[in-house]
Design a protein around this motif. Structure first.
Motif, PDB file in Angstrom:
ATOM      1  N   THR A  14       0.743  -1.167  -0.049  1.00 26.47           N
ATOM      2  CA  THR A  14       0.051  -0.085  -0.092  1.00 26.47           C
ATOM      3  C   THR A  14       0.899   1.112  -0.088  1.00 26.47           C
ATOM      4  O   THR A  14       0.271   2.351   0.046  1.00 26.47           O
ATOM      5  N   LEU A  15       2.254   1.378  -0.289  1.00 24.94           N
ATOM      6  CA  LEU A  15       2.898   2.100  -0.063  1.00 24.94           C
ATOM      7  C   LEU A  15       3.435   2.863  -1.434  1.00 24.94           C
ATOM      8  O   LEU A  15       4.059   3.985  -1.589  1.00 24.94           O
ATOM      9  N   GLY A  16       2.741   2.370  -2.431  1.00 26.08           N
ATOM     10  CA  GLY A  16       2.888   3.010  -3.741  1.00 26.08           C
ATOM     11  C   GLY A  16       4.352   2.854  -4.446  1.00 26.08           C
ATOM     12  O   GLY A  16       4.581   3.548  -5.244  1.00 26.08           O
ATOM     13  N   LEU A  17       4.989   1.762  -4.083  1.00 23.67           N
ATOM     14  CA  LEU A  17       6.418   1.483  -4.514  1.00 23.67           C
ATOM     15  C   LEU A  17       6.393   0.582  -5.772  1.00 23.67           C
ATOM     16  O   LEU A  17       5.452   0.070  -6.140  1.00 23.67           O
ATOM     17  N   ASP A  18       7.319   0.812  -6.612  1.00 23.08           N
ATOM     18  CA  ASP A  18       7.338  -0.012  -7.748  1.00 23.08           C
ATOM     19  C   ASP A  18       7.918  -1.470  -7.521  1.00 23.08           C
ATOM     20  O   ASP A  18       8.255  -1.692  -6.222  1.00 23.08           O
ATOM     21  N   GLU A  19       7.915  -2.219  -8.324  1.00 25.67           N
ATOM     22  CA  GLU A  19       7.978  -3.621  -8.318  1.00 25.67           C
ATOM     23  C   GLU A  19       9.670  -3.516  -7.623  1.00 25.67           C
ATOM     24  O   GLU A  19       9.843  -4.591  -6.674  1.00 25.67           O
ATOM     25  N   GLY A  20      10.558  -3.164  -8.205  1.00 21.51           N
ATOM     26  CA  GLY A  20      11.914  -2.950  -7.516  1.00 21.51           C
ATOM     27  C   GLY A  20      12.174  -2.451  -6.314  1.00 21.51           C
ATOM     28  O   GLY A  20      12.961  -2.899  -5.525  1.00 21.51           O
ATOM     29  N   GLU A  21      11.544  -1.437  -5.961  1.00 18.62           N
ATOM     30  CA  GLU A  21      11.590  -0.967  -4.742  1.00 18.62           C
ATOM     31  C   GLU A  21      10.843  -1.952  -3.616  1.00 18.62           C
ATOM     32  O   GLU A  21      11.124  -2.035  -2.579  1.00 18.62           O
ATOM     33  N   ARG A  22       9.772  -2.277  -3.978  1.00 20.25           N
ATOM     34  CA  ARG A  22       8.859  -3.260  -3.071  1.00 20.25           C
ATOM     35  C   ARG A  22       9.792  -4.711  -2.825  1.00 20.25           C
ATOM     36  O   ARG A  22       9.745  -5.243  -1.794  1.00 20.25           O
ATOM     37  N   ALA A  23      10.526  -5.129  -4.080  1.00 22.77           N
ATOM     38  CA  ALA A  23      11.293  -6.284  -3.455  1.00 22.77           C
ATOM     39  C   ALA A  23      12.507  -6.014  -2.679  1.00 22.77           C
ATOM     40  O   ALA A  23      12.856  -6.782  -1.895  1.00 22.77           O
ATOM     41  N   PHE A  24      13.042  -4.692  -2.904  1.00 24.87           N
ATOM     42  CA  PHE A  24      14.264  -4.388  -1.969  1.00 24.87           C
ATOM     43  C   PHE A  24      13.600  -4.343  -0.602  1.00 24.87           C
ATOM     44  O   PHE A  24      14.308  -4.931   0.233  1.00 24.87           O
ATOM     45  N   LEU A  25      12.910  -3.752  -0.425  1.00 24.55           N
ATOM     46  CA  LEU A  25      12.255  -3.493   0.951  1.00 24.55           C
ATOM     47  C   LEU A  25      11.780  -4.647   1.700  1.00 24.55           C
ATOM     48  O   LEU A  25      11.885  -5.058   2.661  1.00 24.55           O
ATOM     49  N   GLY A  26      11.056  -5.688   0.775  1.00 25.75           N
ATOM     50  CA  GLY A  26      10.702  -6.719   1.130  1.00 25.75           C
ATOM     51  C   GLY A  26      11.728  -8.016   1.871  1.00 25.75           C
ATOM     52  O   GLY A  26      12.005  -8.497   2.703  1.00 25.75           O
ATOM     53  N   LEU A  27      13.040  -7.781   0.897  1.00 24.16           N
ATOM     54  CA  LEU A  27      14.170  -8.449   1.129  1.00 24.16           C
ATOM     55  C   LEU A  27      14.771  -7.959   2.535  1.00 24.16           C
ATOM     56  O   LEU A  27      15.408  -8.677   3.357  1.00 24.16           O
ATOM     57  N   VAL A  28      14.842  -6.449   2.573  1.00 34.06           N
ATOM     58  CA  VAL A  28      15.376  -5.982   3.558  1.00 34.06           C
ATOM     59  C   VAL A  28      14.807  -6.309   5.064  1.00 34.06           C
ATOM     60  O   VAL A  28      15.340  -6.587   6.112  1.00 34.06           O
ATOM     61  N   LEU A  29      13.318  -6.485   5.053  1.00 33.49           N
ATOM     62  CA  LEU A  29      12.463  -6.667   6.127  1.00 33.49           C
ATOM     63  C   LEU A  29      12.759  -8.279   6.349  1.00 33.49           C
ATOM     64  O   LEU A  29      12.828  -8.549   7.463  1.00 33.49           O
ATOM     65  N   SER A  30      13.025  -8.946   5.608  1.00 30.56           N
ATOM     66  CA  SER A  30      13.283 -10.415   5.527  1.00 30.56           C
ATOM     67  C   SER A  30      14.391 -10.698   6.442  1.00 30.56           C
ATOM     68  O   SER A  30      14.512 -11.454   7.426  1.00 30.56           O
ATOM     69  N   LEU A  31      15.465  -9.842   6.158  1.00 28.58           N
ATOM     70  CA  LEU A  31      16.702  -9.797   6.902  1.00 28.58           C
ATOM     71  C   LEU A  31      16.622  -9.719   8.285  1.00 28.58           C
ATOM     72  O   LEU A  31      17.488  -9.794   9.062  1.00 28.58           O
ATOM     73  N   ALA A  32      15.791  -8.588   8.349  1.00 32.29           N
ATOM     74  CA  ALA A  32      15.337  -8.066   9.832  1.00 32.29           C
ATOM     75  C   ALA A  32      14.600  -9.094  10.499  1.00 32.29           C
ATOM     76  O   ALA A  32      14.608  -8.961  11.828  1.00 32.29           O
ATOM     77  N   GLY A  33      14.226 -10.134   9.956  1.00 24.64           N
ATOM     78  CA  GLY A  33      13.215 -11.004  10.635  1.00 24.64           C
ATOM     79  C   GLY A  33      11.718 -10.572  11.132  1.00 24.64           C
ATOM     80  O   GLY A  33      11.087 -11.437  11.734  1.00 24.64           O
ATOM     81  N   VAL A  34      11.208  -9.496  10.247  1.00 22.77           N
ATOM     82  CA  VAL A  34       9.820  -9.222  10.612  1.00 22.77           C
ATOM     83  C   VAL A  34       9.083  -9.682   9.428  1.00 22.77           C
ATOM     84  O   VAL A  34       7.611  -9.328   9.093  1.00 22.77           O
ATOM     85  N   HIS A  35       9.492 -10.148   8.231  1.00 24.80           N
ATOM     86  CA  HIS A  35       8.680 -10.225   6.949  1.00 24.80           C
ATOM     87  C   HIS A  35       9.269 -11.327   6.252  1.00 24.80           C
ATOM     88  O   HIS A  35      10.468 -11.661   6.306  1.00 24.80           O
ATOM     89  N   ARG A  36       8.398 -12.226   5.576  1.00 25.20           N
ATOM     90  CA  ARG A  36       8.985 -13.269   4.570  1.00 25.20           C
ATOM     91  C   ARG A  36       8.958 -12.581   3.244  1.00 25.20           C
ATOM     92  O   ARG A  36       8.117 -12.354   2.712  1.00 25.20           O
ATOM     93  N   SER A  37      10.211 -13.138   2.291  1.00 28.76           N
ATOM     94  CA  SER A  37      10.040 -12.669   0.970  1.00 28.76           C
ATOM     95  C   SER A  37      10.851 -13.907   0.493  1.00 28.76           C
ATOM     96  O   SER A  37      11.659 -14.507   1.025  1.00 28.76           O
ATOM     97  N   HIS A  38      10.334 -14.212  -0.876  1.00 29.84           N
ATOM     98  CA  HIS A  38      11.018 -15.227  -1.594  1.00 29.84           C
ATOM     99  C   HIS A  38      12.391 -14.621  -2.307  1.00 29.84           C
ATOM    100  O   HIS A  38      12.578 -13.558  -2.554  1.00 29.84           O
ATOM    101  N   LEU A  39      13.560 -15.482  -2.274  1.00 28.35           N
ATOM    102  CA  LEU A  39      14.788 -15.018  -2.827  1.00 28.35           C
ATOM    103  C   LEU A  39      14.658 -14.586  -4.132  1.00 28.35           C
ATOM    104  O   LEU A  39      15.531 -13.833  -4.612  1.00 28.35           O
ATOM    105  N   ALA A  40      13.663 -15.307  -4.769  1.00 28.76           N
ATOM    106  CA  ALA A  40      13.639 -14.812  -6.387  1.00 28.76           C
ATOM    107  C   ALA A  40      13.292 -13.428  -6.331  1.00 28.76           C
ATOM    108  O   ALA A  40      13.548 -12.839  -7.499  1.00 28.76           O
ATOM    109  N   ALA A  41      12.760 -12.561  -5.607  1.00 32.05           N
ATOM    110  CA  ALA A  41      12.593 -11.135  -5.405  1.00 32.05           C
ATOM    111  C   ALA A  41      14.026 -10.408  -5.789  1.00 32.05           C
ATOM    112  O   ALA A  41      13.967  -9.273  -6.332  1.00 32.05           O
TER     113      ALA A  41
END
Length: 72
Positions: A14-41
């Motif tokens: 819901t943040l209005g991010l493009d696909e690359g921005e959303r993938a980056f933020l998702g991976l960063v949140l995954s590293l922080a341990g608060v979100h799950r993201s596929h490595l394919a991102a």
């Protein structure tokens, strides 16, 4: 100033991010341990963001001798 990481992860689409921005933020949140993201991102990341994620993984692994640079 504080950040509720769980709340941010819940609003990822819901943040209005493009696909690359959303993938980056998702991976960063995954590293922080608060979100799950596929490595394919990683296929959606530009070079700068991919380097940031790879450097974070290397540091988390405790090995700072792995070189991250251009592909051969």
């Amino acid at each position: 100033m504080t950040c509720r990481w769980e709340g941010l992860a819940g609003r990822l689409y819901t943040l209005g991010l493009d696909e690359g921005e959303r993938a980056f933020l998702g991976l960063v949140l995954s590293l922080a341990g608060v979100h799950r993201s596929h490595l394919a991102a990683v296929r959606h990341l530009n070079e700068r963001r991919l380097q940031t994620v790879l450097q974070a993984l290397v540091r988390l692994a405790g090995n700072d001798r792995i070189a991250i640079g251009t592909r051969v």
